[in-house]
Design a protein around this motif. Structure first.
Motif, PDB file in Angstrom:
ATOM      1  N   THR A 129       1.108  -1.128   0.419  1.00 28.15           N
ATOM      2  CA  THR A 129      -0.035  -0.131   0.174  1.00 28.15           C
ATOM      3  C   THR A 129       0.517   1.708  -0.248  1.00 28.15           C
ATOM      4  OG1 THR A 129      -0.308  -0.177   2.301  1.00 28.15           O
ATOM      5  CG2 THR A 129      -2.043  -0.803   0.736  1.00 28.15           C
ATOM      6  N   HIS A 130       2.011   1.137   0.090  1.00 35.98           N
ATOM      7  CA  HIS A 130       3.224   2.686   0.213  1.00 35.98           C
ATOM      8  C   HIS A 130       2.557   3.167   1.175  1.00 35.98           C
ATOM      9  CE1 HIS A 130       5.814   0.196  -3.026  1.00 35.98           C
ATOM     10  NE2 HIS A 130       4.618  -0.051  -3.438  1.00 35.98           N
ATOM     11  N   ALA A 131       1.840   3.423   2.167  1.00 37.38           N
ATOM     12  CA  ALA A 131       1.218   4.585   2.884  1.00 37.38           C
ATOM     13  C   ALA A 131       2.555   5.153   3.735  1.00 37.38           C
ATOM     14  CB  ALA A 131       0.186   4.346   3.701  1.00 37.38           C
ATOM     15  N   GLY A 132       3.644   3.686   3.836  1.00 36.83           N
ATOM     16  CA  GLY A 132       4.410   5.173   4.559  1.00 36.83           C
ATOM     17  C   GLY A 132       4.203   4.410   5.994  1.00 36.83           C
ATOM     18  N   PRO A 133       4.761   5.163   7.333  1.00 36.50           N
ATOM     19  CA  PRO A 133       5.085   4.497   8.077  1.00 36.50           C
ATOM     20  C   PRO A 133       4.413   5.168   9.172  1.00 36.50           C
ATOM     21  CG  PRO A 133       6.788   5.570   7.992  1.00 36.50           C
ATOM     22  CD  PRO A 133       6.883   5.667   6.942  1.00 36.50           C
ATOM     23  N   GLU A 134       3.045   4.957   9.755  1.00 42.71           N
ATOM     24  CA  GLU A 134       1.648   5.207  10.755  1.00 42.71           C
ATOM     25  C   GLU A 134       2.469   5.002  12.451  1.00 42.71           C
ATOM     26  OE1 GLU A 134      -2.506   5.225   9.174  1.00 42.71           O
ATOM     27  OE2 GLU A 134      -2.339   3.676  10.651  1.00 42.71           O
ATOM     28  N   ILE A 135       2.315   6.397  12.258  1.00 41.55           N
ATOM     29  CA  ILE A 135       2.968   6.913  13.873  1.00 41.55           C
ATOM     30  C   ILE A 135       1.575   6.836  14.913  1.00 41.55           C
ATOM     31  CG2 ILE A 135       3.710   8.732  15.349  1.00 41.55           C
ATOM     32  CD1 ILE A 135       3.916  10.737  12.708  1.00 41.55           C
ATOM     33  N   GLY A 136       0.081   6.737  14.257  1.00 46.23           N
ATOM     34  CA  GLY A 136      -0.444   6.512  15.636  1.00 46.23           C
ATOM     35  C   GLY A 136      -1.122   5.379  14.796  1.00 46.23           C
ATOM     36  N   VAL A 137      -2.109   4.507  16.715  1.00 48.59           N
ATOM     37  CA  VAL A 137      -1.807   3.612  16.198  1.00 48.59           C
ATOM     38  C   VAL A 137      -3.336   3.381  15.278  1.00 48.59           C
ATOM     39  CG1 VAL A 137      -3.904   1.894  17.900  1.00 48.59           C
ATOM     40  CG2 VAL A 137      -1.691   3.019  18.927  1.00 48.59           C
ATOM     41  N   ALA A 138      -4.246   4.111  15.412  1.00 51.83           N
ATOM     42  CA  ALA A 138      -5.948   4.034  14.493  1.00 51.83           C
ATOM     43  C   ALA A 138      -5.164   4.784  13.341  1.00 51.83           C
ATOM     44  CB  ALA A 138      -5.933   5.137  15.090  1.00 51.83           C
ATOM     45  N   SER A 139      -5.780   3.148  12.257  1.00 51.43           N
ATOM     46  CA  SER A 139      -5.161   2.984  11.090  1.00 51.43           C
ATOM     47  C   SER A 139      -6.039   4.303  10.258  1.00 51.43           C
ATOM     48  CB  SER A 139      -5.921   1.915  10.573  1.00 51.43           C
ATOM     49  OG  SER A 139      -5.050   1.857   8.645  1.00 51.43           O
ATOM     50  N   THR A 140      -5.258   5.383   9.658  1.00 49.96           N
ATOM     51  CA  THR A 140      -5.580   6.243   8.917  1.00 49.96           C
ATOM     52  C   THR A 140      -5.356   6.413   7.630  1.00 49.96           C
ATOM     53  OG1 THR A 140      -4.283   8.104   9.584  1.00 49.96           O
ATOM     54  CG2 THR A 140      -5.952   8.322  10.848  1.00 49.96           C
ATOM     55  N   LYS A 141      -3.762   6.986   6.802  1.00 43.50           N
ATOM     56  CA  LYS A 141      -3.378   7.084   5.590  1.00 43.50           C
ATOM     57  C   LYS A 141      -3.261   5.729   4.971  1.00 43.50           C
ATOM     58  CE  LYS A 141       0.840   7.646   6.671  1.00 43.50           C
ATOM     59  NZ  LYS A 141       2.706   7.991   6.744  1.00 43.50           N
ATOM     60  N   ALA A 142      -2.888   4.652   6.430  1.00 38.15           N
ATOM     61  CA  ALA A 142      -2.951   2.984   5.979  1.00 38.15           C
ATOM     62  C   ALA A 142      -4.677   2.782   5.394  1.00 38.15           C
ATOM     63  CB  ALA A 142      -2.563   2.160   7.377  1.00 38.15           C
ATOM     64  N   PHE A 143      -5.202   2.992   5.878  1.00 35.77           N
ATOM     65  CA  PHE A 143      -6.682   2.014   5.327  1.00 35.77           C
ATOM     66  C   PHE A 143      -7.302   3.420   4.115  1.00 35.77           C
ATOM     67  CE2 PHE A 143     -11.184   3.820   4.898  1.00 35.77           C
ATOM     68  CZ  PHE A 143     -12.147   2.394   5.556  1.00 35.77           C
ATOM     69  N   THR A 144      -6.712   4.375   3.789  1.00 41.86           N
ATOM     70  CA  THR A 144      -6.946   5.072   2.454  1.00 41.86           C
ATOM     71  C   THR A 144      -6.362   4.102   1.959  1.00 41.86           C
ATOM     72  OG1 THR A 144      -5.736   7.120   3.451  1.00 41.86           O
ATOM     73  CG2 THR A 144      -8.310   7.364   3.014  1.00 41.86           C
ATOM     74  N   CYS A 145      -5.154   4.474   1.728  1.00 38.18           N
ATOM     75  CA  CYS A 145      -4.062   3.505   0.229  1.00 38.18           C
ATOM     76  C   CYS A 145      -4.484   2.096  -0.517  1.00 38.18           C
ATOM     77  CB  CYS A 145      -2.718   3.905   1.393  1.00 38.18           C
ATOM     78  SG  CYS A 145      -2.405   5.541   1.058  1.00 38.18           S
ATOM     79  N   GLN A 146      -4.793   1.237   1.606  1.00 41.03           N
ATOM     80  CA  GLN A 146      -5.585   0.063   1.545  1.00 41.03           C
ATOM     81  C   GLN A 146      -6.734   0.275   0.153  1.00 41.03           C
ATOM     82  OE1 GLN A 146      -6.550  -1.127   5.305  1.00 41.03           O
ATOM     83  NE2 GLN A 146      -4.493  -1.989   5.869  1.00 41.03           N
ATOM     84  N   LEU A 147      -7.797   1.366  -0.021  1.00 42.32           N
ATOM     85  CA  LEU A 147      -9.059   1.618  -0.354  1.00 42.32           C
ATOM     86  C   LEU A 147      -8.126   1.833  -1.575  1.00 42.32           C
ATOM     87  CD1 LEU A 147     -11.612   3.360   1.405  1.00 42.32           C
ATOM     88  CD2 LEU A 147     -11.511   0.860   0.795  1.00 42.32           C
ATOM     89  N   VAL A 148      -7.490   2.601  -2.251  1.00 42.58           N
ATOM     90  CA  VAL A 148      -6.550   2.960  -3.501  1.00 42.58           C
ATOM     91  C   VAL A 148      -6.617   1.345  -3.675  1.00 42.58           C
ATOM     92  CG1 VAL A 148      -5.235   3.815  -4.635  1.00 42.58           C
ATOM     93  CG2 VAL A 148      -6.404   5.166  -3.148  1.00 42.58           C
ATOM     94  N   ALA A 149      -5.388   0.275  -3.007  1.00 40.48           N
ATOM     95  CA  ALA A 149      -4.833  -0.579  -3.716  1.00 40.48           C
ATOM     96  C   ALA A 149      -5.978  -2.020  -4.282  1.00 40.48           C
ATOM     97  CB  ALA A 149      -4.132  -1.423  -2.497  1.00 40.48           C
ATOM     98  N   LEU A 150      -7.283  -1.848  -2.910  1.00 39.88           N
ATOM     99  CA  LEU A 150      -7.650  -2.549  -3.586  1.00 39.88           C
ATOM    100  C   LEU A 150      -9.365  -2.499  -5.221  1.00 39.88           C
ATOM    101  CD1 LEU A 150      -9.190  -3.608  -0.380  1.00 39.88           C
ATOM    102  CD2 LEU A 150      -8.979  -5.222  -0.980  1.00 39.88           C
ATOM    103  N   PHE A 151      -8.932  -1.083  -5.677  1.00 40.37           N
ATOM    104  CA  PHE A 151      -9.512  -0.720  -6.335  1.00 40.37           C
ATOM    105  C   PHE A 151      -8.548  -0.543  -7.430  1.00 40.37           C
ATOM    106  CE2 PHE A 151     -11.137   2.825  -8.978  1.00 40.37           C
ATOM    107  CZ  PHE A 151     -12.468   2.592  -8.683  1.00 40.37           C
ATOM    108  N   LEU A 152      -7.426  -0.378  -7.410  1.00 39.31           N
ATOM    109  CA  LEU A 152      -6.132  -0.864  -8.418  1.00 39.31           C
ATOM    110  C   LEU A 152      -6.647  -2.578  -8.343  1.00 39.31           C
ATOM    111  CD1 LEU A 152      -3.073   1.098  -6.962  1.00 39.31           C
ATOM    112  CD2 LEU A 152      -4.449   1.486  -9.373  1.00 39.31           C
TER     113      LEU A 152
END
Ligand code: F1P
Length: 347
Positions: A129-152
């Motif tokens: 997903t190439h979201a980069g490291p997530e600092i927070g525990v709650a998934s944020t940019k990882a989540f939107t990048c997962q959506l993009v990966a799933l759309f691709l």
């Protein structure tokens, strides 16, 4: 993620290239069923992907909470594609489910953010997903990048199986590539609007999130973000389910946030929110810019740009993440390190 994949998109023919899946065209044409497997926010991403994959690839899709997968009679074989989705690649239940799937002979392709994590070392292929490291525990940019990966992934499977016209695929790719520009443009306005909303609702005890169709899982995700970082009790519901229980909770103190972009289910969601209004719920609507109708119904309206409806789940996620962030901040919560939560649940 889109920067990484840009060079693999042929804009002239709307063709994508995803060799990291480790699947030949023959494998892809032979898929009879897809099983998506995940926990937490990643499970919500899986729920969105079910709508995309069934719509555009025409393959039946099941979505499983990874912690429940092991209790099912799995009925997997080599024609089933199992897709574990995990930011960390270390979540114990997702890993256990992945191992069961591998043992059954199914093809397994992970969607993962962390390079070389345990799951990625065991599966047949990984779409990072190439979201980069997530600092927070709650998934944020990882989540939107997962959506993009799933759309691709959806576009690629549709391309190989010939279930989508190349012109249509090209339009979708163009809209997807445009999305970061749209987000960047909208972000400052949303920051302000969400700060204002947070001030009004900071003392709320409960919160209801509603949506339909491919946006329904985003109602779940909005509720999860709010509860995990601000400790306000929040529930996400398919809007049509409201009358099967949660409607009993609605009174003057209950904030109800609904996603009402102008899409195929717009009238249905509007009918649901009218019922909330009739019961004096405090209504917040996120909808399409230019839609005067929702302004008439709601106490608060946040307008979002009109984009390809399929991509709304990605767009609508961001203001909900910001709302959770602003509420948590006003309540003095540590947004990066919420109590009782771990970045990856490995036991
Ligand atoms: C799944 C997950 C995250 C959540 C939290 C606990 O992790 O539920 O979505 O934000 O960090 O774990 P993963 O399998 O996606 O790494």
């Amino acid at each position: 993620i889109l920067n990484t994949f840009r060079s693999r998109i042929d804009p002239e023919h709307g063709q994508l290239c995803l060799p990291e899946l480790g699947l030949s065209d023959r494998d892809i044409k032979g898929i009879g069923r897809i099983v998506l497997l995940a926990c937490g926010s990643s499970w919500h991403a899986a729920l969105v992907a079910k709508y995309w994959l069934e719509q555009w690839v025409g393959i039946p899709v099941e979505v499983d909470i990874a912690s429940e997968f092991r209790y099912r009679r799995l009925l997997l074989d080599k024609n089933v594609l199992v897709i574990p989705i995990t930011q960390s690649g270390e979540t114990a239940d997702t890993l256990a489910g992945t191992r069961l799937a591998l043992k059954s002979g199914a093809k397994v392709v992970a969607i993962c953010n962390v390079l070389g994590s345990t799951i990625t070392r065991e599966v047949h292929g990984t779409l990072y997903t190439h979201a980069g490291p997530e600092i927070g525990v709650a998934s944020t940019k990882a989540f939107t990048c997962q959506l993009v990966a799933l759309f691709l992934l959806t576009l690629y499977l549709a391309q190989v199986r010939g279930t989508m016209a190349s012109r249509e695929r090209l339009t979708m790719i163009e809209s997807l590539v445009e999305l970061p520009v749209v987000l960047e443009r909208e972000l400052p306005g949303w920051q302000e609007e969400m700060e204002r909303l947070a001030e009004e609702f900071v003392k709320s005890r409960d919160f209801l999130f509603l949506a339909r169709g491919e946006n329904f899982p985003i109602a779940l995700e909005g509720a999860l973000k709010l509860k995990e970082i601000s400790y306000i009790h929040a529930e996400g519901y398919a809007a049509g389910e409201m009358k099967h229980g949660p409607i009993a909770l609605i009174d003057r103190d209950m904030p109800v946030l609904a996603l009402v972009p102008q899409n195929g289910v717009y009238d249905k969601v509007v009918a649901n929110v009218e019922e909330v209004k009739a019961r004096h719920g405090r209504l917040i609507l996120l909808g399409s810019r230019g839609d005067a109708n929702i302004g008439r119904i709601a106490d608060h309206v946040v307008y979002l740009p009109v984009i390809l409806p399929d991509l709304n789940p990605i767009l609508y996620t961001v203001p909900l993440q910001l709302l959770a962030y602003q509420v948590a901040r006003l309540r003095g919560c540590d947004v990066d390190q919420p109590r009782n939560l771990a970045k990856s649940v490995t036991v």
